[in-house]
Design a protein around this motif. Sequence first.
Motif, PDB file in Angstrom:
ATOM      1  N   VAL A 246     -40.956  12.391  28.434  1.00 21.52           N
ATOM      2  CA  VAL A 246     -42.111  12.499  27.223  1.00 21.52           C
ATOM      3  C   VAL A 246     -41.562  12.916  25.890  1.00 21.52           C
ATOM      4  O   VAL A 246     -40.285  13.418  25.612  1.00 21.52           O
ATOM      5  N   ASP A 247     -42.395  12.531  25.122  1.00 22.41           N
ATOM      6  CA  ASP A 247     -42.105  12.427  23.436  1.00 22.41           C
ATOM      7  C   ASP A 247     -41.158  11.434  22.987  1.00 22.41           C
ATOM      8  O   ASP A 247     -41.166  11.241  21.694  1.00 22.41           O
ATOM      9  N   ASP A 248     -40.838  10.631  23.848  1.00 19.46           N
ATOM     10  CA  ASP A 248     -39.976   9.413  23.472  1.00 19.46           C
ATOM     11  C   ASP A 248     -40.825   8.410  22.739  1.00 19.46           C
ATOM     12  O   ASP A 248     -41.918   8.012  23.293  1.00 19.46           O
ATOM     13  N   TYR A 249     -40.065   7.724  21.800  1.00 24.01           N
ATOM     14  CA  TYR A 249     -40.740   6.550  21.251  1.00 24.01           C
ATOM     15  C   TYR A 249     -40.382   5.111  22.004  1.00 24.01           C
ATOM     16  O   TYR A 249     -39.294   4.856  21.920  1.00 24.01           O
ATOM     17  N   VAL A 250     -41.317   4.527  22.448  1.00 24.69           N
ATOM     18  CA  VAL A 250     -41.034   3.420  23.092  1.00 24.69           C
ATOM     19  C   VAL A 250     -41.509   2.097  22.392  1.00 24.69           C
ATOM     20  O   VAL A 250     -42.748   2.010  21.889  1.00 24.69           O
ATOM     21  N   GLU A 251     -40.823   1.191  22.251  1.00 25.30           N
ATOM     22  CA  GLU A 251     -41.231  -0.363  21.747  1.00 25.30           C
ATOM     23  C   GLU A 251     -42.085  -1.016  22.883  1.00 25.30           C
ATOM     24  O   GLU A 251     -41.664  -0.885  24.181  1.00 25.30           O
ATOM     25  N   LYS A 252     -42.833  -2.178  22.407  1.00 33.97           N
ATOM     26  CA  LYS A 252     -43.514  -2.821  23.246  1.00 33.97           C
ATOM     27  C   LYS A 252     -42.445  -3.744  23.923  1.00 33.97           C
ATOM     28  O   LYS A 252     -41.554  -4.275  23.811  1.00 33.97           O
TER      29      LYS A 252
ATOM     30  N   ASP B 281     -64.407  17.747   8.350  1.00 27.86           N
ATOM     31  CA  ASP B 281     -63.191  17.852   8.907  1.00 27.86           C
ATOM     32  C   ASP B 281     -62.950  16.832  10.024  1.00 27.86           C
ATOM     33  O   ASP B 281     -64.090  16.446  10.778  1.00 27.86           O
ATOM     34  N   GLY B 282     -61.698  16.272  10.409  1.00 27.95           N
ATOM     35  CA  GLY B 282     -61.642  15.251  11.515  1.00 27.95           C
ATOM     36  C   GLY B 282     -60.298  15.501  12.169  1.00 27.95           C
ATOM     37  O   GLY B 282     -59.508  16.141  11.688  1.00 27.95           O
ATOM     38  N   ARG B 283     -60.487  14.623  13.353  1.00 22.67           N
ATOM     39  CA  ARG B 283     -58.805  14.951  14.023  1.00 22.67           C
ATOM     40  C   ARG B 283     -58.591  13.626  14.428  1.00 22.67           C
ATOM     41  O   ARG B 283     -59.368  12.729  14.842  1.00 22.67           O
ATOM     42  N   ILE B 284     -57.381  13.298  14.261  1.00 23.91           N
ATOM     43  CA  ILE B 284     -56.594  11.798  14.539  1.00 23.91           C
ATOM     44  C   ILE B 284     -56.480  11.759  15.842  1.00 23.91           C
ATOM     45  O   ILE B 284     -55.901  12.733  16.443  1.00 23.91           O
ATOM     46  N   GLU B 285     -57.076  10.577  16.388  1.00 25.38           N
ATOM     47  CA  GLU B 285     -56.785   9.856  17.824  1.00 25.38           C
ATOM     48  C   GLU B 285     -56.073   8.803  17.649  1.00 25.38           C
ATOM     49  O   GLU B 285     -56.338   7.921  17.018  1.00 25.38           O
ATOM     50  N   ALA B 286     -55.642   8.310  18.982  1.00 22.21           N
ATOM     51  CA  ALA B 286     -54.865   7.235  19.321  1.00 22.21           C
ATOM     52  C   ALA B 286     -56.020   6.204  19.909  1.00 22.21           C
ATOM     53  O   ALA B 286     -56.695   6.554  20.636  1.00 22.21           O
ATOM     54  N   VAL B 287     -55.902   5.055  19.438  1.00 18.59           N
ATOM     55  CA  VAL B 287     -57.115   4.153  19.830  1.00 18.59           C
ATOM     56  C   VAL B 287     -56.805   3.629  21.376  1.00 18.59           C
ATOM     57  O   VAL B 287     -57.529   3.705  22.143  1.00 18.59           O
ATOM     58  N   HIS B 288     -55.427   3.571  21.421  1.00 20.12           N
ATOM     59  CA  HIS B 288     -54.935   2.904  22.695  1.00 20.12           C
ATOM     60  C   HIS B 288     -54.274   4.220  23.496  1.00 20.12           C
ATOM     61  O   HIS B 288     -53.139   4.512  22.930  1.00 20.12           O
TER      62      HIS B 288
ATOM     63  N   TYR C 231     -47.431  -1.656  25.060  1.00 21.78           N
ATOM     64  CA  TYR C 231     -47.533  -1.505  23.582  1.00 21.78           C
ATOM     65  C   TYR C 231     -46.564  -0.526  23.082  1.00 21.78           C
ATOM     66  O   TYR C 231     -45.988   0.258  23.836  1.00 21.78           O
ATOM     67  N   SER C 232     -46.123  -0.698  21.690  1.00 15.14           N
ATOM     68  CA  SER C 232     -45.378   0.414  21.470  1.00 15.14           C
ATOM     69  C   SER C 232     -46.107   1.775  20.972  1.00 15.14           C
ATOM     70  O   SER C 232     -47.277   1.892  20.672  1.00 15.14           O
ATOM     71  N   GLY C 233     -45.432   3.022  21.288  1.00 18.10           N
ATOM     72  CA  GLY C 233     -46.117   4.218  21.253  1.00 18.10           C
ATOM     73  C   GLY C 233     -45.070   5.263  21.646  1.00 18.10           C
ATOM     74  O   GLY C 233     -43.795   5.058  21.790  1.00 18.10           O
ATOM     75  N   ILE C 234     -45.851   6.261  22.188  1.00 17.29           N
ATOM     76  CA  ILE C 234     -45.014   7.549  22.437  1.00 17.29           C
ATOM     77  C   ILE C 234     -45.462   7.805  24.037  1.00 17.29           C
ATOM     78  O   ILE C 234     -46.777   7.970  24.305  1.00 17.29           O
ATOM     79  N   VAL C 235     -44.606   8.239  24.821  1.00 21.37           N
ATOM     80  CA  VAL C 235     -44.690   8.535  26.083  1.00 21.37           C
ATOM     81  C   VAL C 235     -45.289  10.081  26.157  1.00 21.37           C
ATOM     82  O   VAL C 235     -44.543  10.953  25.479  1.00 21.37           O
TER      83      VAL C 235
ATOM     84  N   ILE D 287     -49.552   6.872  24.275  1.00 22.13           N
ATOM     85  CA  ILE D 287     -50.569   6.632  23.374  1.00 22.13           C
ATOM     86  C   ILE D 287     -49.700   5.537  22.321  1.00 22.13           C
ATOM     87  O   ILE D 287     -48.486   5.793  22.296  1.00 22.13           O
ATOM     88  N   SER D 288     -50.476   4.775  21.730  1.00 22.28           N
ATOM     89  CA  SER D 288     -50.035   3.874  20.681  1.00 22.28           C
ATOM     90  C   SER D 288     -50.240   4.519  19.273  1.00 22.28           C
ATOM     91  O   SER D 288     -51.157   4.912  19.157  1.00 22.28           O
ATOM     92  N   LEU D 289     -49.260   4.161  18.343  1.00 21.90           N
ATOM     93  CA  LEU D 289     -49.414   4.744  17.042  1.00 21.90           C
ATOM     94  C   LEU D 289     -49.767   3.617  15.992  1.00 21.90           C
ATOM     95  O   LEU D 289     -49.808   3.631  15.066  1.00 21.90           O
ATOM     96  N   GLU D 290     -49.900   2.224  16.809  1.00 17.29           N
ATOM     97  CA  GLU D 290     -50.145   1.163  15.903  1.00 17.29           C
ATOM     98  C   GLU D 290     -51.745   1.153  15.357  1.00 17.29           C
ATOM     99  O   GLU D 290     -51.968   0.883  14.236  1.00 17.29           O
ATOM    100  N   LEU D 291     -52.603   1.634  16.291  1.00 13.72           N
ATOM    101  CA  LEU D 291     -54.013   1.814  15.931  1.00 13.72           C
ATOM    102  C   LEU D 291     -54.436   3.316  15.837  1.00 13.72           C
ATOM    103  O   LEU D 291     -54.351   3.808  17.289  1.00 13.72           O
ATOM    104  N   LEU D 292     -54.787   3.866  14.908  1.00 15.03           N
ATOM    105  CA  LEU D 292     -55.268   5.208  14.969  1.00 15.03           C
ATOM    106  C   LEU D 292     -57.070   5.248  14.484  1.00 15.03           C
ATOM    107  O   LEU D 292     -57.417   4.453  13.905  1.00 15.03           O
ATOM    108  N   ARG D 293     -57.643   6.388  14.846  1.00 12.19           N
ATOM    109  CA  ARG D 293     -58.967   6.736  14.318  1.00 12.19           C
ATOM    110  C   ARG D 293     -59.004   8.309  14.158  1.00 12.19           C
ATOM    111  O   ARG D 293     -58.154   8.852  14.608  1.00 12.19           O
ATOM    112  N   ALA D 294     -59.870   8.565  13.315  1.00 11.01           N
ATOM    113  CA  ALA D 294     -60.202  10.026  13.194  1.00 11.01           C
ATOM    114  C   ALA D 294     -61.628  10.109  13.794  1.00 11.01           C
ATOM    115  O   ALA D 294     -62.568   9.395  13.556  1.00 11.01           O
ATOM    116  N   SER D 295     -61.793  11.142  14.632  1.00 12.49           N
ATOM    117  CA  SER D 295     -63.032  11.540  15.119  1.00 12.49           C
ATOM    118  C   SER D 295     -63.613  12.897  14.328  1.00 12.49           C
ATOM    119  O   SER D 295     -63.029  13.655  14.107  1.00 12.49           O
ATOM    120  N   VAL D 296     -64.858  12.573  13.809  1.00 12.89           N
ATOM    121  CA  VAL D 296     -65.556  13.484  13.109  1.00 12.89           C
ATOM    122  C   VAL D 296     -67.063  13.587  13.513  1.00 12.89           C
ATOM    123  O   VAL D 296     -67.536  12.794  14.085  1.00 12.89           O
TER     124      VAL D 296
END
Length: 337
Positions: free
Chosen positions: A70-76, A44-51, A153-157, A178-187
């Motif tokens: 809060v929760d708005d998507y923002v362009e770079k 099992d892992g959990r998705i995190e934002a790299v940025h 960067y592009s992401g979510i407030v 947080i940026s949605l461009e780069l993601l990682r899973a923490s395990v």
Amino acid sequence: MRAALHTTALVWGMAITGLSSALAAELESATASLQTRPLERVLDGRIEAVHEATVSAQTSGRVVEIHYDVDDYVEKDALLLQFRDKDQRARYNAAKANYDEARAEFERVKDIYEKQLVAKSVLDKAEARLKSTKAAFEQASEELEHTRVRAPYSGIVVKRHVEVGELASVGQPLFTGISLELLRASVDIPQEMVRVVRQRQAARVLLDRNGQSSVDAESLRISPYADTRSHTFNVRVRLPEGDHGIYPGMFVKVAFVVDEARRLLIPRQAVVHRSEVTGAYVLDEQGGLHLRQLRIGEQFDDGMVEVLAGLEEGEQVALDPIRATAYYKEQQAGERQ
């Protein structure tokens, strides 16, 4: 062990015997083959934002406009917030006027100097003033730009720290995003796995429950030490850029390559589903067609599936179950007549 499983496998209905060689040739088939595939362990892992960053004020001023919440998507480079800029704009206009005047004066003196009508010292003085006013203009431009806070960067407030009308100071937090461009899973992996994971550096994130869709890890970053309580090592599985349909905070399954194994594989398109039972049409050497129950294992991204029981290496399976079913029904109808 496979032989025993094969002899005890269930056979549905009657075999279609005596198929003509022409009929057998019409049925496109594939051979069940042993292939070397990675042996994986799924955790099992959990998705995190790299940025993930907090944007802070680079100037002092009163907040007059907030364009995102809060929760708005923002362009770079999108405008997040506007400070009152009356003083900065006044300094900008004055600095621009001085710079424009100094530049015109320098061009005039330079033209006269080229005609050898003034001394070099006059040209040097005009050039020095031009450089001084240019530096002041650039500083005023930067101060004015600091009144407009933009997204790095592009992401979510995820958090807003100020309100309209509030007086902000230099260094005060304004937005966290947080940026949605780069993601990682923490395990967290058990300590007995850490050595092989370090060696192989191979993993994939499963995008659905049955593992039919996945994305290979771009890189793995393994903690150099274990947690003192759980004795596990944290691994950050970085995903390649792109929209994978997963978002920060989601739980996912991550498959780590721990070994290799020989597996019996057939194409996924040969698999037949009848209610809750899974099988495939098997062609024998005499041209007979049998619908045989199979136990299916892992499904791979290249369209192959693992057969755990019900089939032997070298046996032929029909790739078009619909046509094979039609042949079966025609044969049954012929026998009744």
